[in-house]
Scaffold this active site. Structure first.
Site, mmCIF file in Angstrom:
data_model
loop_
_atom_site.group_PDB
_atom_site.id
_atom_site.type_symbol
_atom_site.label_atom_id
_atom_site.label_comp_id
_atom_site.label_asym_id
_atom_site.label_seq_id
_atom_site.Cartn_x
_atom_site.Cartn_y
_atom_site.Cartn_z
ATOM 1 N N ASN A 194 42.066 -33.228 121.675
ATOM 2 C CA ASN A 194 41.620 -32.301 122.737
ATOM 3 C C ASN A 194 42.784 -31.105 122.625
ATOM 4 O O ASN A 194 43.659 -31.439 123.075
ATOM 5 C CB ASN A 194 41.651 -33.179 124.057
ATOM 6 C CG ASN A 194 41.329 -32.064 125.276
ATOM 7 O OD1 ASN A 194 41.009 -31.040 124.960
ATOM 8 N ND2 ASN A 194 41.551 -32.599 126.356
ATOM 9 N N LYS B 289 42.499 -28.621 124.603
ATOM 10 C CA LYS B 289 43.049 -27.936 125.777
ATOM 11 C C LYS B 289 42.911 -26.445 125.589
ATOM 12 O O LYS B 289 42.133 -25.847 125.019
ATOM 13 C CB LYS B 289 44.179 -28.550 126.402
ATOM 14 C CG LYS B 289 44.106 -30.017 126.407
ATOM 15 C CD LYS B 289 45.228 -30.574 127.321
ATOM 16 C CE LYS B 289 45.283 -31.961 127.318
ATOM 17 N NZ LYS B 289 45.954 -32.882 128.099
ATOM 18 N N HIS C 153 37.205 -34.690 132.355
ATOM 19 C CA HIS C 153 38.689 -34.865 132.056
ATOM 20 C C HIS C 153 39.673 -34.633 133.362
ATOM 21 O O HIS C 153 39.160 -34.030 134.284
ATOM 22 C CB HIS C 153 39.226 -33.700 131.215
ATOM 23 C CG HIS C 153 40.751 -33.864 130.531
ATOM 24 N ND1 HIS C 153 41.549 -33.714 131.307
ATOM 25 C CD2 HIS C 153 40.938 -34.570 129.503
ATOM 26 C CE1 HIS C 153 42.825 -34.218 130.632
ATOM 27 N NE2 HIS C 153 42.346 -34.403 129.476
ATOM 28 N N GLU D 50 42.200 -33.300 133.998
ATOM 29 C CA GLU D 50 42.378 -31.833 134.376
ATOM 30 C C GLU D 50 41.174 -31.091 134.973
ATOM 31 O O GLU D 50 41.591 -30.407 135.796
ATOM 32 C CB GLU D 50 42.896 -31.190 133.346
ATOM 33 C CG GLU D 50 44.535 -31.641 132.884
ATOM 34 C CD GLU D 50 44.857 -31.734 131.213
ATOM 35 O OE1 GLU D 50 43.902 -30.949 130.541
ATOM 36 O OE2 GLU D 50 45.710 -32.265 130.809
ATOM 37 N N GLU E 227 42.071 -42.380 130.094
ATOM 38 C CA GLU E 227 43.223 -41.630 130.347
ATOM 39 C C GLU E 227 43.942 -41.624 131.767
ATOM 40 O O GLU E 227 43.623 -41.030 132.770
ATOM 41 C CB GLU E 227 42.850 -40.196 130.210
ATOM 42 C CG GLU E 227 42.068 -39.936 128.819
ATOM 43 C CD GLU E 227 42.493 -38.422 128.208
ATOM 44 O OE1 GLU E 227 42.943 -38.197 126.954
ATOM 45 O OE2 GLU E 227 42.195 -37.600 129.064
ATOM 46 N N GLY F 97 50.303 -35.850 129.151
ATOM 47 C CA GLY F 97 51.148 -34.781 128.919
ATOM 48 C C GLY F 97 52.741 -35.024 129.711
ATOM 49 O O GLY F 97 53.639 -34.221 129.860
ATOM 50 N N SER G 11 49.649 -39.116 126.034
ATOM 51 C CA SER G 11 50.908 -39.253 125.305
ATOM 52 C C SER G 11 50.597 -40.093 123.965
ATOM 53 O O SER G 11 51.660 -40.837 123.511
ATOM 54 C CB SER G 11 52.117 -39.575 126.267
ATOM 55 O OG SER G 11 52.055 -38.874 127.284
HETATM 56 P P1 13P Z 1 48.556 -35.583 125.888
HETATM 57 O O1 13P Z 1 48.201 -36.216 124.538
HETATM 58 O O2 13P Z 1 49.232 -34.355 125.689
HETATM 59 O O3 13P Z 1 49.119 -36.382 126.775
HETATM 60 O O4 13P Z 1 47.179 -35.378 126.433
HETATM 61 C C1 13P Z 1 46.388 -36.404 126.616
HETATM 62 C C2 13P Z 1 45.143 -35.925 127.026
HETATM 63 O O5 13P Z 1 44.647 -35.284 127.963
HETATM 64 C C3 13P Z 1 43.811 -35.808 125.916
HETATM 65 O O6 13P Z 1 42.596 -35.302 126.550
#
Ligand code: 13P
Length: 251
Positions: free
Chosen positions: A9, A11, A96, A98, A168, A174, A214
């Site tokens: 992803n 982002k 997601h 976010e 997740e 993150g 992560s």
């Molecule tokens: P990170 O791998 O940066 O923690 O992000 C995970 C994520 O949100 C994948 O969709």
């Protein structure tokens, strides 16, 4: 029987030139030394068509990072399922954390989008996950059960078997704080049990459940050794070819 699925992803990262350079590296490596795993990238909308074009015939899937559930209309800034498909996407990330936390997405809305995805020939990868406060106050399983039920309730058993779920945990995204393989396995087994209840044992056995939060080259092998972890949804570590390829080539 479940083929491992490694998804990146991107982002809100990568210009068009950066996107093309990254997929060129991924493709060159996987063309040269193929893997019997499903690999997917989810670039930003601006790079979607170019990335899909660059990956045509490679076997690497392309996904949108979100979409609207309506077919078309006056929804400034949104993207329709058929537009994603038209740009070359085969999959779409939905719900997601976010999107849920920063852009007000609801469980019901995510369920509607999963329905719209299948109606437009896209496979949904629906994200669910608890916050730290929910985990620490023993609400984790209730939250996951609710998110999962809403995400899958509008799908037939055949669709649910194809749909991908990504666990997740919000506290792991993150933050560098990865769930331990045992923590992730506990939740993945719970998700599979819920899917068995709602859509049947056969669907539960077929559905891929990815872990995200992560994921890095140095923790992917441990995560993938768990029986109910079928792949990963990777954020930060998918932005460089070397680290994403190491994850794709987990042991
Ligand atoms: P990170 O791998 O940066 O923690 O992000 C995970 C994520 O949100 C994948 O969709």
């Amino acid at each position: 029987m479940r083929k491992p699925f490694l998804a990146g992803n991107w982002k809100m990262y990568k210009t068009l030139a950066e996107a093309k350079a990254l997929v060129a590296e991924l493709r060159a490596s996987l063309d040269k030394d193929p893997v019997s795993r499903e690999v997917l990238v989810a670039p930003p909308f601006t790079a979607l068509a170019s990335v899909a074009e660059a990956l045509r015939g490679s076997g690497i899937h392309v996904a949108g990072q979100t979409m609207h559930s309506e077919k078309e209309g006056a929804f400034t800034g949104e993207i329709a399922p058929a537009q994603l498909k038209d740009a070359g996407a085969s999959h779409v990330l939905l719900g997601h954390s976010e999107r849920r936390q920063l852009f007000g997405e609801t469980d019901e809305g995510v369920g509607k989008k999963a329905r719209a995805a299948f109606d437009n020939g896209l496979v949904p990868i629906t994200c669910i996950g608890e916050t730290l406060a929910e985990r620490e106050s023993d609400q984790m399983f209730a939250v996951l059960e609710r998110q999962l039920e809403r995400a899958l309730r509008q799908l037939s058993p055949e669709e649910a078997a194809i749909a991908v779920v990504a666990y997740e945990p919000v506290w792991a995204i993150g933050t560098g704080k990865v769930a331990t393989p045992a923590q992730a396995q506990e939740v993945h087994a719970f998700i599979r049990k819920q899917v068995a209840k709602s859509h049947g044992e056969g669907v539960a056995a077929a559905q891929r459940i990815l872990y995200g939060g992560s994921v890095k080259p140095d923790n992917i092998d441990g995560l993938m050794s768990e029986s109910d972890i079928d792949g990963a949804l990777v954020g930060g570590a998918c932005l460089k070819a070397e680290s994403f390829l190491r994850i794709v080539r987990f042991n």
